[in-house]
Design a protein around this motif. Structure first.
Motif, PDB file in Angstrom:
ATOM      1  N   THR A   1     -20.676   4.503  10.796  1.00 32.90           N
ATOM      2  CA  THR A   1     -20.741   4.635  12.248  1.00 32.90           C
ATOM      3  C   THR A   1     -21.518   3.494  12.896  1.00 32.90           C
ATOM      4  OG1 THR A   1     -22.536   6.167  11.754  1.00 32.90           O
ATOM      5  CG2 THR A   1     -20.474   7.113  12.542  1.00 32.90           C
TER       6      THR A   1
ATOM      7  N   THR B   1     -17.481   9.072   5.301  1.00 28.11           N
ATOM      8  CA  THR B   1     -16.888   8.209   4.281  1.00 28.11           C
ATOM      9  C   THR B   1     -17.951   7.546   3.403  1.00 28.11           C
ATOM     10  OG1 THR B   1     -16.819   6.270   5.737  1.00 28.11           O
ATOM     11  CG2 THR B   1     -14.850   7.656   5.684  1.00 28.11           C
TER      12      THR B   1
ATOM     13  N   ARG C   1     -14.601  11.798  15.371  1.00 28.89           N
ATOM     14  CA  ARG C   1     -14.382  10.452  14.843  1.00 28.89           C
ATOM     15  C   ARG C   1     -15.634   9.959  14.121  1.00 28.89           C
ATOM     16  NH1 ARG C   1     -13.622   4.551  17.726  1.00 28.89           N
ATOM     17  NH2 ARG C   1     -13.514   3.478  15.766  1.00 28.89           N
ATOM     18  N   ARG C   2     -16.768  10.126  14.773  1.00 28.25           N
ATOM     19  CA  ARG C   2     -18.007   9.647  14.160  1.00 28.25           C
ATOM     20  C   ARG C   2     -18.320  10.408  12.873  1.00 28.25           C
ATOM     21  NH1 ARG C   2     -21.793   8.873  19.486  1.00 28.25           N
ATOM     22  NH2 ARG C   2     -20.888   6.908  20.192  1.00 28.25           N
TER      23      ARG C   2
ATOM     24  N   GLY D   1     -11.459   8.754   6.787  1.00 27.55           N
ATOM     25  CA  GLY D   1     -12.183   9.942   6.334  1.00 27.55           C
ATOM     26  C   GLY D   1     -11.272  10.927   5.612  1.00 27.55           C
TER      27      GLY D   1
ATOM     28  N   PRO E   1     -15.992  -2.139  13.785  1.00 31.00           N
ATOM     29  CA  PRO E   1     -14.658  -2.199  13.184  1.00 31.00           C
ATOM     30  C   PRO E   1     -14.289  -3.652  12.894  1.00 31.00           C
ATOM     31  CG  PRO E   1     -14.614  -1.058  15.315  1.00 31.00           C
ATOM     32  CD  PRO E   1     -15.976  -1.607  15.151  1.00 31.00           C
TER      33      PRO E   1
ATOM     34  N   THR F   1     -10.387   6.431  10.706  1.00 33.57           N
ATOM     35  CA  THR F   1     -11.687   6.310  10.050  1.00 33.57           C
ATOM     36  C   THR F   1     -11.597   6.175   8.538  1.00 33.57           C
ATOM     37  OG1 THR F   1     -11.794   8.711   9.868  1.00 33.57           O
ATOM     38  CG2 THR F   1     -12.818   7.719  11.808  1.00 33.57           C
TER      39      THR F   1
ATOM     40  N   ALA G   1     -16.021   9.244  10.151  1.00 33.77           N
ATOM     41  CA  ALA G   1     -16.401   7.895   9.726  1.00 33.77           C
ATOM     42  C   ALA G   1     -17.690   7.937   8.908  1.00 33.77           C
ATOM     43  CB  ALA G   1     -16.571   6.987  10.937  1.00 33.77           C
ATOM     44  N   TYR G   2     -18.668   8.653   9.429  1.00 36.20           N
ATOM     45  CA  TYR G   2     -19.966   8.719   8.756  1.00 36.20           C
ATOM     46  C   TYR G   2     -19.813   9.314   7.352  1.00 36.20           C
ATOM     47  CZ  TYR G   2     -24.950   9.569   8.055  1.00 36.20           C
ATOM     48  OH  TYR G   2     -26.212   9.570   7.550  1.00 36.20           O
TER      49      TYR G   2
END
Lengths: 427, 330
Positions: free
Chosen positions: B209, A174, A167-168, A230, B213, A228, A171-172
């Motif tokens: 990160t 993106t 997940r991180r 992503g 949110p 995310t 997300a990162y």
């Protein structure tokens, strides 16, 4: 240094942006100068009469394992380059599971500087590790690696079990619009398995990997991509059930693409029968129903990309009892012929098949190649799509000869390969 | 700029700002614009005091202020201590290390014990969001939140706003970029609430990160590209990156963080010419901020923030003491 212009005339053009093959010609130097009804060529141009053979953009193979650095006995830039050129692959993405693992800018830089001198012209693009040392715990320097030239991020054949970690990373990534390729396989469900879980595995007495191992992980990955925002590349699907999830996610607007290895489009679990370790793959070859569903997904565009999944393994890794043998198959030289079998069997249209190895990967990787269009780099292949042959693995140019197509009858031979207008294979 | 009251000695009466109507200061979110500006006006009166030879007032003479810090802090604790002492209060510092929590005393036990000592003002910092509010329900005195978990740090936001107002005259219409670890930052939460209330355009810049949110619904604009986010900014507010967030969990490395999100001269060029730089401290040089920026007196307000911090906290103590006094009289 300029390249002498080339005119290939009397050809059948497979433009992956279109749905039909068209008669015509193509004129190029480093770039494509004209395509279609080309009427004149500049003085001094080399003129090739294709004699009705097909011309397509050079293939872009998004999943190739090379042994350099660290396992040069399996494959080097040089041997991979020769195999690629002979297979019509003009651009290949090199996976990061080398020794050392490509998880640092300097190693990306090494590939980008070193490979072009060695491959004889074939373009090599590095994918970088998603996690440090591929151990699934800490993300790599995605921003700096992308700036250095890594085209996507992958944990190789080791799926990331830690959902929070993925997940991180998604997300990162993106922030840099970076692409994350992930193998959907639940490592715990797959642990110890060596082939598709089913009746045949039970009869052979081999531990199986259930299709659910893929489906469960794929669902997780798709949910994380949705959460995310992503960009996810589902790396090498193998089972029919997974396609339902993929279709649903795509419909919902999740930024996802998917690939399939050519072996999973042509072979099934029965090719393992007789304990044939050359057909031991990861993910495993699955049932005929799965294979047919995968071909259908290529045909309707649900699966975006066909890859070779090229994974060189020397004899000593394969000539072992099935459970102990390494998974993987070479594929650079058989990608095209394998994929063309879908055309010959009527399982997918020709232009769609070529699109999955040219335009689609180019779009996903944001490359100018993979197109038969004016101004595109002149990465061109001339192919005789009907030419039959029996594959003799000993003739492969790869250093490793582990192919499940050995002794199989295939159709489709590359006659010439050009990269940036320069002939790298053929006469 | 508003007329600056000059009288800060006990014999000189000064125009008294509006009475504060809250018993505690727990969150910027509890305040309205009028109350915030009134607190800043009070602080303005206290700011010159630091330059005087005799810095002490007797406004809070006889009152007891307890600094209750469950997390280590040098600057916030000493800032409150100094503010309390300059206002004439008796100040007691209590550092409750994690070991005493291990002894089994709960936050409410601690509150009951302290309440029995009858303090007038309780300044509390705690690692858990909502801890200050919980404490405020269990004690009779005024509670000031000096940072609760990832929730709020209202006096930091007030001193940041005060620093900007002192330097630029107003906050209305300014573009203020808050950069770094937004997700774990109480400073960011308090500042977004306060600065947007005072009419600033707030931008949040950081890797995805480290962005909470739903941050885009805070009334701020979210950027992941720092150069883009800094474009036209009047003020750049950097946040501290906590050590435990480094090394691969939320971002890959300090090297990569500095490259994309560390404020150096090159990135600062994308902000408005003459843009000012702030940091709540303590700084990680070479991680979120380059020394060439942090130590440049032409752009850095970091020292000013510390100076203004004492004045703002004096204002808060005064405002809350008034509330308490009036309630006691009633």
């Amino acid at each position: 240094m300029s390249v002498r212009p080339v005119l290939i005339k009397n050809a059948k053009l497979i433009d992956p942006a279109k749905d039909k093959v068209a008669d015509g010609a193509i004129l190029f130097d480093e770039k494509i100068l004209d395509v279609g009804a080309v009427t004149s060529a500049p003085d001094g141009a080399e003129i090739i009469d294709a004699g009705g053979a097909h011309v397509a953009p050079g293939l872009i193979d998004m999943r190739v394992v090379i042994g350099e650095p660290g396992a040069e006995h399996k494959e080097t830039f040089k041997s991979a380059g020769r195999a690629a050129a002979a297979g019509g692959v003009t651009t290949l993405v090199m996976m990061p599971n080398t020794t050392p693992v490509i998880d640092d800018q300097s190693l990306v830089d090494f590939v980008i500087r070193r490979a072009p001198e060695r491959t004889g012209g074939v373009r090599i693009l590095p994918a970088a590790a998603l996690t440090k040392h591929l151990d699934g715990a800490l993300m790599t320097e995605i921003g700096l690696l992308a700036e250095a030239g890594a085209v996507f991020f992958s944990n190789g054949d080791k799926p990331v079990a830690d959902s929070r970690m993925l997940r991180r990373a998604l997300a990162y990534a993106t922030a840099f619009n970076a692409l994350i390729a992930h193998r959907p396989e639940d490592p715990h469900l797959a642990e110890g398995g060596v082939m598709h879980e089913g009746e045949l595995a039970a009869r052979l007495g081999l531990p199986g990997i259930p299709a659910a191992a893929e489906h469960i992980m794929l669902e997780r990955d798709l949910r994380l991509a949705e959460l995310t925002g992503g960009r996810l590349l589902v790396d090498m699907l193998s089972s029919a059930r997974s396609l339902e999830s993929l279709a649903r996610a795509k419909k919902a607007g999740v930024r996802v693409n998917a690939s399939v290895s050519v072996h999973h489009l042509v072979l099934n679990e029965n090719d393992v029968d007789g304990y044939r370790t050359f057909a031991k793959l990861s993910p495993p070859l699955r049932s005929e129903d799965d294979r047919v569903a995968l071909c259908g997904a290529v045909s309707d565009g649900l699966i975006d990309v066909i890859v070779s999944g090229h994974d060189p393994r020397p004899a000593e890794d394969k000539r072992l009892p099935f459970e102990e043998a390494a998974p993987g198959a070479v594929g650079l030289e058989t990608l095209l012929a394998g994929a063309l079998s879908l055309h010959h069997k009527g399982e997918a249209p020709l232009n769609t098949i070529i699109r999955a190895m040219t335009l689609k990967p180019a779009e996903i990787l944001n490359l100018p190649q993979g197109r038969l269009a004016k101004g595109a780099p002149a990465d061109i292949i001339e192919i005789d799509i009907g030419a039959p042959f029996k594959l003799d693995s000993e003739t492969l140019r790869s250093k490793s000869k582990n192919t499940p197509f050995d002794d199989k009858l295939l159709q489709g031979k590359v006659k010439r390969t050009f990269v940036a207008g320069r002939a790298v294979f053929g006469t | 700029m508003a007329q600056r009251p000059t009288g800060v000695g006990k014999s000189e009466p000064r125009s008294s700002p509006v009475r504060f109507r809250h018993k505690h200061l727990l969150a910027i979110a509890d305040l309205d614009r009028f109350e915030i500006e009134s607190l800043l006006d009070r602080a303005e009166a206290f700011a010159p005091l630091a330059e005087k030879k005799i810095k002490k007032l007797d406004t809070l003479r006889g009152r007891t202020l307890i600094n209750l810090f469950f997390e280590n802090s040098t600057r916030t604790q000493s800032s409150f201590e100094l503010a309390g002492k300059r206002m004439g209060a008796d100040v007691v510092n209590m550092s409750v290390k994690s070991s005493s929590v291990a002894k089994g005393e709960t936050l409410i036990d601690t509150a009951t014990t302290l309440n029995a000592m009858r303090p007038d003002l309780l300044v509390v910092r705690h690692g858990s969001s909502g801890a200050a509010e919980l404490l405020s329900q269990k004690v009779d005195c005024a509670v000031i939140n000096a940072g609760d978990g990832k929730h709020e740090h209202p006096t930091q936001a007030l001193l940041d706003a005060f620093t900007i107002r002192e330097r630029l005259g107003t906050i209305e219409g300014l573009i203020i970029a808050i950069c770094g670890d937004i997700a774990h930052s109480r400073v960011a939460r308090s500042n977004v609430a306060l600065l947007t209330m005072l009419g600033a355009q707030v931008r949040l810049i950081g890797p995805p990160t480290l962005m909470p949110p739903g941050a885009e619904r805070w009334g701020a604009t979210v950027f992941h590209d720092m150069r883009q986010g800094l474009k036209g900014a009047d003020v750049v507010m950097m946040l501290r990156v906590q050590r435990e967030r480094m090394d691969g969990g939320f971002f890959p490395s300090t090297r990569e963080f500095f490259w994309f999100y560390g404020l150096d001269d090159d990135k600062l060029k994308h902000a408005k010419p003459g843009a000012l730089v702030m940091h709540p401290g303590p700084m990680n040089r070479g991680v979120e901020i380059d020394s060439s920026v942090a130590d440049n007196p032409n752009v850095s307000l970091i020292e000013t923030q510390v100076r203004m911090g004492v004045a703002v906290r004096m204002a808060v103590l005064e405002a809350l003491a008034e509330t308490g006094a009036n309630e006691g009289a009633a």
